[in-house]
Structures are given as C-alpha cells and as structure tokens.
Design a protein around this motif. Structure first.
Motif, PDB file in Angstrom:
ATOM      1  N   LEU A   1      -5.417   0.920  -2.361  1.00 48.89           N
ATOM      2  CA  LEU A   1      -6.424   0.491  -1.396  1.00 48.89           C
ATOM      3  C   LEU A   1      -7.679  -0.047  -2.080  1.00 48.89           C
ATOM      4  CD1 LEU A   1      -6.074   3.257   1.310  1.00 48.89           C
ATOM      5  CD2 LEU A   1      -5.434   0.858   1.511  1.00 48.89           C
ATOM      6  N   ALA A   2      -8.003   0.484  -3.233  1.00 46.99           N
ATOM      7  CA  ALA A   2      -9.201   0.018  -3.944  1.00 46.99           C
ATOM      8  C   ALA A   2      -9.118  -1.467  -4.258  1.00 46.99           C
ATOM      9  CB  ALA A   2      -9.399   0.820  -5.225  1.00 46.99           C
ATOM     10  N   SER A   3      -7.929  -1.967  -4.579  1.00 43.70           N
ATOM     11  CA  SER A   3      -7.797  -3.393  -4.893  1.00 43.70           C
ATOM     12  C   SER A   3      -8.054  -4.251  -3.660  1.00 43.70           C
ATOM     13  CB  SER A   3      -6.421  -3.697  -5.475  1.00 43.70           C
ATOM     14  OG  SER A   3      -5.408  -3.521  -4.517  1.00 43.70           O
ATOM     15  N   TYR A   4      -7.705  -3.749  -2.477  1.00 43.98           N
ATOM     16  CA  TYR A   4      -8.001  -4.489  -1.250  1.00 43.98           C
ATOM     17  C   TYR A   4      -9.499  -4.468  -0.972  1.00 43.98           C
ATOM     18  CZ  TYR A   4      -3.082  -4.939  -0.079  1.00 43.98           C
ATOM     19  OH  TYR A   4      -1.760  -5.291  -0.097  1.00 43.98           O
ATOM     20  N   ARG A   5     -10.117  -3.325  -1.198  1.00 40.89           N
ATOM     21  CA  ARG A   5     -11.562  -3.217  -0.970  1.00 40.89           C
ATOM     22  C   ARG A   5     -12.329  -4.186  -1.865  1.00 40.89           C
ATOM     23  NH1 ARG A   5     -10.503   2.479  -1.327  1.00 40.89           N
ATOM     24  NH2 ARG A   5     -10.038   3.212   0.757  1.00 40.89           N
ATOM     25  N   GLU A   6     -11.892  -4.338  -3.107  1.00 41.33           N
ATOM     26  CA  GLU A   6     -12.563  -5.261  -4.028  1.00 41.33           C
ATOM     27  C   GLU A   6     -12.538  -6.680  -3.489  1.00 41.33           C
ATOM     28  OE1 GLU A   6     -10.629  -4.844  -7.782  1.00 41.33           O
ATOM     29  OE2 GLU A   6     -11.272  -2.781  -8.025  1.00 41.33           O
ATOM     30  N   ASN A   7     -11.436  -7.054  -2.841  1.00 40.00           N
ATOM     31  CA  ASN A   7     -11.302  -8.418  -2.319  1.00 40.00           C
ATOM     32  C   ASN A   7     -12.061  -8.632  -1.017  1.00 40.00           C
ATOM     33  OD1 ASN A   7      -9.661  -9.376  -4.397  1.00 40.00           O
ATOM     34  ND2 ASN A   7      -7.855  -8.517  -3.464  1.00 40.00           N
TER      35      ASN A   7
ATOM     36  N   ILE B   1       0.840  -1.198   0.000  1.00 42.83           N
ATOM     37  CA  ILE B   1       0.000   0.000   0.000  1.00 42.83           C
ATOM     38  C   ILE B   1       0.879   1.253   0.000  1.00 42.83           C
ATOM     39  CG2 ILE B   1      -1.690   1.311   1.338  1.00 42.83           C
ATOM     40  CD1 ILE B   1      -2.764  -1.445   2.309  1.00 42.83           C
ATOM     41  N   ALA B   2       1.957   1.221   0.793  1.00 37.49           N
ATOM     42  CA  ALA B   2       2.874   2.368   0.843  1.00 37.49           C
ATOM     43  C   ALA B   2       3.584   2.556  -0.495  1.00 37.49           C
ATOM     44  CB  ALA B   2       3.894   2.178   1.963  1.00 37.49           C
ATOM     45  N   ALA B   3       3.952   1.465  -1.149  1.00 46.25           N
ATOM     46  CA  ALA B   3       4.633   1.554  -2.443  1.00 46.25           C
ATOM     47  C   ALA B   3       3.741   2.191  -3.498  1.00 46.25           C
ATOM     48  CB  ALA B   3       5.091   0.166  -2.905  1.00 46.25           C
ATOM     49  N   ALA B   4       2.435   2.037  -3.340  1.00 43.78           N
ATOM     50  CA  ALA B   4       1.484   2.659  -4.268  1.00 43.78           C
ATOM     51  C   ALA B   4       1.207   4.109  -3.896  1.00 43.78           C
ATOM     52  CB  ALA B   4       0.184   1.863  -4.288  1.00 43.78           C
ATOM     53  N   GLY B   5       1.799   4.581  -2.804  1.00 41.38           N
ATOM     54  CA  GLY B   5       1.623   5.961  -2.396  1.00 41.38           C
ATOM     55  C   GLY B   5       0.358   6.223  -1.590  1.00 41.38           C
ATOM     56  N   GLU B   6      -0.306   5.167  -1.151  1.00 42.44           N
ATOM     57  CA  GLU B   6      -1.568   5.316  -0.427  1.00 42.44           C
ATOM     58  C   GLU B   6      -1.362   5.702   1.041  1.00 42.44           C
ATOM     59  OE1 GLU B   6      -4.749   4.896  -1.581  1.00 42.44           O
ATOM     60  OE2 GLU B   6      -4.371   4.086  -3.560  1.00 42.44           O
TER      61      GLU B   6
END
Length: 74
Positions: free
Chosen positions: A65-71, A12-17
């Motif tokens: 974070l959106a990819s985690y929410r989808e799961n 998540i940090a690597a994606a800048g979230e």
C-alpha cells in the motif's frame, strides 16, 4: 476500469496487505451493480475473463500500500 481495479487489488493482496479471499465475488458484484454484467457483448463471462486477466497481472506484480500512497499523495 474493471481490469485496472482487479489488477490493483490483486497486487495489494499478493503483497499480503489485504485478504485475497472474496475479491473475485466483490468485483463481480461491482460489475453487476454498474450494469457491466448486463452488456450483451460481454455479460458475466466477459466480466470473469477481465477479472482473471487483472488477477494474473496483479499477482505477477505484488505491491504494498505504501507504493500506492507515494503515487497518489502528491
């Protein structure tokens, strides 16, 4: 569990979230709080090694974070 949490947070940090600064200290504190750092077979060196492995995996696979929410929002 420590590896998984570290990998997810660093991804998540690597994606800048979220900020990457302070993640390692937070993970070490969590390991201390749940007694993982006190284990005679691993201790702090084992905790740090596990966090570094999770960090390596997470940085190699950035996720928003959106990819985690989808799961998890199913």
């Amino acid at each position: 569990t420590l590896f998984t949490v570290a990998a997810n947070l660093y991804a998540i940090a690597a994606a800048g979230e979220i900020p990457m600064n302070g993640l390692e200290a937070m993970l070490v504190n969590a390991a201390k709080a749940n007694g993982l750092a006190d284990k005679t077979d691993t201790g702090i060196p084992g905790v740090l090694k596990t966090i570094q492995s999770g960090k390596k995996r997470g940085l190699a696979q950035p996720r928003c974070l959106a990819s985690y929410r989808e799961n998890y929002d199913r």
